[in-house]
Design an enzyme around this catalytic site. Structure first.
Site, short mmCIF file in Angstrom:
data_model
loop_
_atom_site.label_atom_id
_atom_site.label_comp_id
_atom_site.label_asym_id
_atom_site.label_seq_id
_atom_site.Cartn_x
_atom_site.Cartn_y
_atom_site.Cartn_z
N LYS A 194 78.39 20.99 69.58
CA LYS A 194 76.93 21.01 69.64
C LYS A 194 76.38 22.19 68.82
O LYS A 194 75.48 22.03 68.02
CB LYS A 194 76.48 21.11 71.11
CG LYS A 194 74.99 21.20 71.28
CD LYS A 194 74.58 21.20 72.74
CE LYS A 194 73.12 21.59 72.87
NZ LYS A 194 72.65 21.60 74.24
N GLU A 200 86.84 28.33 69.70
CA GLU A 200 88.04 27.48 69.72
C GLU A 200 87.95 26.36 68.68
O GLU A 200 88.89 26.10 67.93
CB GLU A 200 88.21 26.84 71.11
CG GLU A 200 88.54 27.81 72.23
CD GLU A 200 87.31 28.37 72.92
OE1 GLU A 200 86.23 28.44 72.29
OE2 GLU A 200 87.43 28.75 74.09
N GLY A 253 75.64 19.83 76.46
CA GLY A 253 76.99 19.53 75.99
C GLY A 253 77.73 18.59 76.92
O GLY A 253 78.37 17.62 76.51
N ARG A 254 77.65 18.84 78.23
CA ARG A 254 78.40 18.02 79.19
C ARG A 254 77.73 16.67 79.46
O ARG A 254 78.23 15.88 80.24
CB ARG A 254 78.64 18.80 80.48
CG ARG A 254 77.39 19.42 81.09
CD ARG A 254 77.74 20.43 82.18
NE ARG A 254 76.56 21.15 82.67
CZ ARG A 254 76.06 22.24 82.09
NH1 ARG A 254 76.59 22.74 81.01
NH2 ARG A 254 74.99 22.85 82.60
N GLU A 339 80.04 23.16 86.05
CA GLU A 339 79.27 23.92 85.06
C GLU A 339 77.77 23.71 85.31
O GLU A 339 76.96 24.59 85.04
CB GLU A 339 79.65 23.49 83.63
CG GLU A 339 79.25 24.52 82.59
CD GLU A 339 79.77 24.23 81.17
OE1 GLU A 339 79.23 23.32 80.52
OE2 GLU A 339 80.70 24.92 80.72
N HIS A 370 101.48 11.30 96.34
CA HIS A 370 102.81 11.90 96.40
C HIS A 370 102.78 13.36 96.01
O HIS A 370 103.82 13.94 95.66
CB HIS A 370 103.77 11.10 95.50
CG HIS A 370 103.91 9.69 95.98
ND1 HIS A 370 104.81 9.32 96.96
CD2 HIS A 370 103.21 8.58 95.68
CE1 HIS A 370 104.68 8.02 97.20
NE2 HIS A 370 103.70 7.55 96.45
N LYS A 498 83.38 35.06 76.88
CA LYS A 498 83.38 34.88 75.41
C LYS A 498 83.18 36.23 74.72
O LYS A 498 83.86 36.57 73.76
CB LYS A 498 82.24 33.95 74.98
CG LYS A 498 82.45 32.48 75.27
CD LYS A 498 81.29 31.69 74.63
CE LYS A 498 81.24 30.27 75.13
NZ LYS A 498 80.06 29.54 74.69
#
Ligand code: F6P
Length: 529
Positions: A194, A200, A253-254, A339, A370, A498
């Protein structure tokens, strides 16, 4: 805006919790009321929801609906959908719903549909390009989790001749094995960000570009082998990417998989299926916008979340999709919910006197059974579980699907029914110790039961159904966030780490630990070199 704890309904709910909620027993509630399933289940677009195995009754829902009205949820929802600045701390509209609305039905229709048409045309062009066999999406957070989750969920709609890869982590162990499998001339990289500033993603994009050029690709060919999806088109151009699809700062963004960020989805499933995904989400948007609170599925879910978090005190919720395609859904929901609603001050900046976002976690069924279901059944914490069952599979192994569904039903049944000490005592257990006292063994084998769950049923995991399911979760998160009086659309909590990482990066090279706390200094010294 009225905050939830300052309403009459909140006090009524507190009284109702003390009088009935705390002691509600699901087994008794079903025995008392033959219509409980009908009363507490509903069909929304594409999603059937059974809420009847939750620790509530129609009176609880009545008080919760009052809470929604006192907090002016319908008016606030309408304002958000019409383009009000609902993201106050960033001064932005919140209009991911506009990305899936037909032209003319929501704000920003013209730019949205222009980019959508261009993005889908490009996706079809890539799908027809037999030379491109591998598509690598480089992005993180909302620029990774949504597309990755959807591509996995709709695998059976994909073209088997094309592989989709997702690289997110700045850990080189993520990108290195992907690059090792690729031929630069057969690969398309999508740099998805965005902001086009995320450390990263920028670092991985540089690695991909250098790898491309080092392995026979030319600067001129970057136009064909790199595309970008971003709100920051000029930064993408400065990086050297000329094929870009934009979106806008009013898309969080999400909440962005419906925008140009959905390009890898469109390449995987094609334009028509991408349109069906949008259409399903839009159908849920209409339901959210139009259904009365008492029959509004996302709102009911958000209200029950508040009931559980603030009255019952449940601190987490487990998601168990009984469909392997939904294996990335829990990770996607973690960002969406935690978030968005992991906040500790209200819109006026006042510290909140109550808890907000629960921890959201899970694994697909039956794998989770399990691993951690032991704790759900017999642990000391009560953790509401959300089951997702899909009636018809997209494979031909009917015998496996029947077993899967039987397990899904059995788990919610077991959580609710439990097993009494008397029943445990009467059982003969060949695997139990022969010398252990029967009474002690019975205590180990008792299940308290009365553990709540919700079950969602989809007819089939189609693009349309998935779109509706994801939109349901988005609106549910908005509902609990709006009740808590927080801004669900910012994420200041990720900033500090950050900034500190930027300070530590040169220190790792230089070894300079001046001004650091002793722990960080000690760890940095150990990790150097
Ligand atoms: O982690 C913070 C965050 O801003 C998320 O909200 C976002 O989805 C992610 O980083 C990636 O951001 P971008 O798409 O700008 O690279």
């Amino acid at each position: 805006m009225t905050r939830c704890d300052r309403t009459e309904a909140w006090s009524a709910l507190a009284g109702h919790y003390e009088a009935h909620g705390r002691t509600l027993d699901l087994r008794e509630a079903f025995a008392r009321d033959a219509s409980r399933f009908e009363a507490l289940s509903l069909q929304a677009p594409e999603v059937f929801a059974d809420l009847s195995k939750n620790l509530l009754d129609t009176a609880t829902l009545h008080f919760l609906a009052d809470l929604a009205r006192e907090c002016e949820l319908p008016a606030r929802r309408d304002a958000m959908l019409a383009g009000a600045v609902a993201n106050l701390t960033e001064g932005r509209e919140v209009l991911h719903t506009a990305l899936r609305a037909p032209l003319g039905a929501a704000p920003h229709g013209e730019p949205v549909h222009a980019v959508l048409a261009a993005m889908l045309a490009y996706a079809e062009q890539v799908r027809l390009d037999a030379q491109i066999t591998d598509v690598v999406n480089i992005g993180i957070g909302g620029s990774d989790l949504g597309p990755q989750m959807v591509v996995a969920a709709l695998e059976s709609y994909g073209d088997p001749g094309r592989r989709l890869h997702f690289v997110s982590n700045v850990d080189g162990h993520d990108i290195a094995p992907v690059l090792a499998k690729l031929d630069p001339q057969r690969t398309l990289f999508i740099v998805a960000s965005k902001t086009f500033t995320t450390q990263e993603t920028m670092a991985n994009a540089q690695v991909a570009r250098a790898w491309f050029l080092a392995n026979g690709g030319t600067v001129e060919e970057i136009a064909r082998h790199f595309a970008a999806t971003t709100t920051n088109v000029s930064a993408a151009a400065a990086f050297g990417i000329t094929t870009t699809f934009g979106f806008w700062d009013w898309v969080g963004g999400r909440y962005s998989l419906w925008s140009a960020i959905g390009l890898p989805i469109a390449i995987a499933i094609g334009a028509a299926n991408f349109a069906a995904l949008l259409d399903g989400a839009h159908a849920m948007d209409r339901h959210f916008a139009e259904a009365p609170v008492e029959r509004n599925l996302p709102m009911l879910l958000g209200l029950v979340d508040v009931w559980y978090r603030n009255f019952h005190g449940f601190a987490s919720r487990s998601v168990a999709p009984y469909h392997q395609g939904l294996r990335r859904l829990p990770a996607y929901l973690q960002q969406l919910e935690m978030e968005s609603n992991g906040k500790r001050v209200d819109l006026a900046g006042e510290p909140l006197p109550y808890a907000t976002s629960p921890v959201v976690w899970g694994e697909p069924g039956t794998n989770g059974q399990h691993a951690y279901f032991q704790m759900l059944h017999q642990g000391t914490d009560v953790i509401p579980v959300e089951f997702i069952a899909v009636r018809r599979p997209t494979h031909a192994h009917a015998e496996l699907h029947a077993k899967l569904l039987a397990n899904c039903l059995a788990q919610s049944q077991a959580l609710m029914l439990g097993k009494t000490a008397e029943a445990a005592r009467s059982e003969t257990v060949p695997t139990a110790s022969a010398t252990l006292d029967r009474e002690v063994l019975a205590r180990h084998r008792t299940f308290p039961g009365n553990r709540p769950s919700t079950t969602f049923v989809l007819d089939m995991l189609t693009p349309r159904a998935l779109g509706a399911l994801v939109a349901m979760y988005e609106h549910r998160v908005w509902t609990s966030g709006a009740l808590w009086g927080i801004n669900s659309f910012d994420q200041w909590g990720v900033e500090l780490g950050k900034a500190l990482a930027s300070d530590l990066l040169p220190r790792l090279a230089s070894g300079d630990t001046r001004g650091l706390d002793a722990s960080t200094a000690g760890l940095l010294a150990r990790l150097r070199g």
